[in-house]
Motif scaffolding. Structure first.
Motif, PDB file in Angstrom:
ATOM      1  N   GLY A 214       0.812  -1.227  -0.206  1.00 47.05           N
ATOM      2  CA  GLY A 214      -0.105  -0.030  -0.228  1.00 47.05           C
ATOM      3  C   GLY A 214       1.017   1.313   0.003  1.00 47.05           C
ATOM      4  N   CYS A 215       0.445   2.409  -0.008  1.00 49.61           N
ATOM      5  CA  CYS A 215       0.928   3.697   0.162  1.00 49.61           C
ATOM      6  C   CYS A 215       0.669   4.618   1.322  1.00 49.61           C
ATOM      7  N   LEU A 216       1.935   4.870   2.213  1.00 43.11           N
ATOM      8  CA  LEU A 216       1.474   5.748   3.283  1.00 43.11           C
ATOM      9  C   LEU A 216       1.871   7.088   2.959  1.00 43.11           C
ATOM     10  N   GLN A 217       0.995   7.852   3.269  1.00 43.88           N
ATOM     11  CA  GLN A 217       1.290   9.485   3.075  1.00 43.88           C
ATOM     12  C   GLN A 217       1.552  10.045   4.412  1.00 43.88           C
ATOM     13  N   SER A 218       2.423  10.753   4.315  1.00 42.96           N
ATOM     14  CA  SER A 218       3.125  11.631   5.716  1.00 42.96           C
ATOM     15  C   SER A 218       2.886  13.167   5.189  1.00 42.96           C
ATOM     16  N   ASP A 219       2.261  13.972   5.960  1.00 46.03           N
ATOM     17  CA  ASP A 219       2.231  15.432   5.894  1.00 46.03           C
ATOM     18  C   ASP A 219       2.896  15.911   7.021  1.00 46.03           C
ATOM     19  N   VAL A 220       3.798  16.876   6.751  1.00 44.38           N
ATOM     20  CA  VAL A 220       4.423  17.636   7.743  1.00 44.38           C
ATOM     21  C   VAL A 220       3.966  19.127   7.700  1.00 44.38           C
TER      22      VAL A 220
ATOM     23  N   ARG B 140      -3.299  10.175  14.037  1.00 47.99           N
ATOM     24  CA  ARG B 140      -3.514  11.197  14.656  1.00 47.99           C
ATOM     25  C   ARG B 140      -2.333  12.427  14.569  1.00 47.99           C
ATOM     26  N   PRO B 141      -2.414  13.561  14.289  1.00 49.32           N
ATOM     27  CA  PRO B 141      -1.474  14.603  14.144  1.00 49.32           C
ATOM     28  C   PRO B 141      -0.531  14.480  15.443  1.00 49.32           C
ATOM     29  N   GLU B 142       0.798  14.566  15.115  1.00 53.54           N
ATOM     30  CA  GLU B 142       1.885  14.710  16.310  1.00 53.54           C
ATOM     31  C   GLU B 142       2.595  15.719  16.201  1.00 53.54           C
ATOM     32  N   HIS B 143       2.638  16.501  17.247  1.00 53.98           N
ATOM     33  CA  HIS B 143       3.395  17.713  17.288  1.00 53.98           C
ATOM     34  C   HIS B 143       4.915  17.316  17.539  1.00 53.98           C
ATOM     35  N   LEU B 144       5.819  17.791  16.693  1.00 58.76           N
ATOM     36  CA  LEU B 144       7.092  17.414  16.815  1.00 58.76           C
ATOM     37  C   LEU B 144       8.250  18.114  17.680  1.00 58.76           C
ATOM     38  N   GLY B 145       7.629  19.210  18.003  1.00 57.00           N
ATOM     39  CA  GLY B 145       8.361  19.994  19.268  1.00 57.00           C
ATOM     40  C   GLY B 145       9.525  20.593  18.755  1.00 57.00           C
TER      41      GLY B 145
ATOM     42  N   LYS C 233       3.234  16.295  12.410  1.00 56.64           N
ATOM     43  CA  LYS C 233       3.444  15.060  11.219  1.00 56.64           C
ATOM     44  C   LYS C 233       2.068  14.280  11.529  1.00 56.64           C
ATOM     45  N   GLN C 234       1.471  14.189  10.326  1.00 58.54           N
ATOM     46  CA  GLN C 234       0.302  13.070  10.358  1.00 58.54           C
ATOM     47  C   GLN C 234       0.482  12.141   9.352  1.00 58.54           C
ATOM     48  N   PHE C 235       0.319  10.763   9.644  1.00 61.82           N
ATOM     49  CA  PHE C 235       0.258   9.832   8.664  1.00 61.82           C
ATOM     50  C   PHE C 235      -1.242   9.484   8.242  1.00 61.82           C
ATOM     51  N   SER C 236      -1.797   9.089   7.029  1.00 61.47           N
ATOM     52  CA  SER C 236      -2.755   8.484   6.530  1.00 61.47           C
ATOM     53  C   SER C 236      -2.379   7.786   5.348  1.00 61.47           C
TER      54      SER C 236
ATOM     55  N   PHE D 268      -9.234   6.680   7.991  1.00 57.85           N
ATOM     56  CA  PHE D 268      -7.831   6.786   8.153  1.00 57.85           C
ATOM     57  C   PHE D 268      -6.879   6.895   6.690  1.00 57.85           C
ATOM     58  N   MET D 269      -7.852   7.128   5.578  1.00 53.53           N
ATOM     59  CA  MET D 269      -7.430   7.405   4.188  1.00 53.53           C
ATOM     60  C   MET D 269      -7.255   8.898   4.141  1.00 53.53           C
ATOM     61  N   SER D 270      -6.149   9.141   3.165  1.00 52.42           N
ATOM     62  CA  SER D 270      -5.803  10.515   2.646  1.00 52.42           C
ATOM     63  C   SER D 270      -6.928  11.138   2.252  1.00 52.42           C
TER      64      SER D 270
END
Length: 171
Positions: A18-24, A66-71, A89-92, A134-136
């Motif tokens: 599958g394909c995992l999307q990462s949005d920063v 869930r969006p994660e604050h990178l700090g 950063k958020q994965f979908s 959980f999809m983009s």
């Protein structure tokens, strides 16, 4: 935007990739940097699941996406601001494989004892899993040929009749 590229066309990759999307997202200008990578399974954390009720696979997937604050210690160089900024950063999931595999991380490292501790918590899971949440958000709609001249547009939970022109004009 990077396309999910997987060069292998073997039957295993056709079924399990599958394909995992990462949005920063830059917290200064709100600019988004997107990367898309192939995956063969999704590793889900169990140590941080809500322990007040029976944790479920859906809880784990919700936490994973869930969006994660990178700090402040993990600032990224924003391509718009040209400076190092805090971000989230958020994965979908961009593209689901035919068969999705979930890896439950059942071990956590205890720094005080220098050992790995097994998490034996029961994780409930549904017989049918709706992956839509959980999809983009920009995933493509699908068109399905129902009869010789009948096309159906599948858009989340809504099915509607589509014209041949709509099908041919779609991406």
């Amino acid at each position: 935007e990077t396309k999910c590229s997987n060069q292998c066309t073997c039957i295993i990759d056709q079924i399990f990739t599958g394909c995992l999307q990462s949005d920063v997202v830059c917290q200064s200008c709100r600019g988004v940097s997107t990367t898309i990578d192939p995956f063969w399974d999704i590793s889900l954390d169990l140590g941080v699941v809500n322990q007040t009720s029976t944790p479920s696979l859906l809880d784990c997937l919700e936490r994973f996406t869930r969006p994660e604050h990178l700090g402040s210690s993990a600032k990224i160089k924003c391509s718009t601001c040209k400076t190092y900024e805090e971000s989230t950063k958020q994965f979908s999931i961009r593209t689901l494989p035919i068969v999705a595999s979930f890896h439950l991380k059942r071990f956590e490292h205890s720094t005080s004892l220098q050992v790995d501790k097994k998490i034996s918590t029961y994780i409930s899971f549904p017989a049918q899993l709706d992956m839509t949440p959980f999809m983009s958000k920009n995933h493509e709609n699908a068109y399905v040929r129902h009869h010789k001249d009948v096309w159906v547009k599948c858009d989340d939970h809504i099915l509607s009749i589509a014209s041949l022109k709509q099908v041919l004009d779609s991406e």
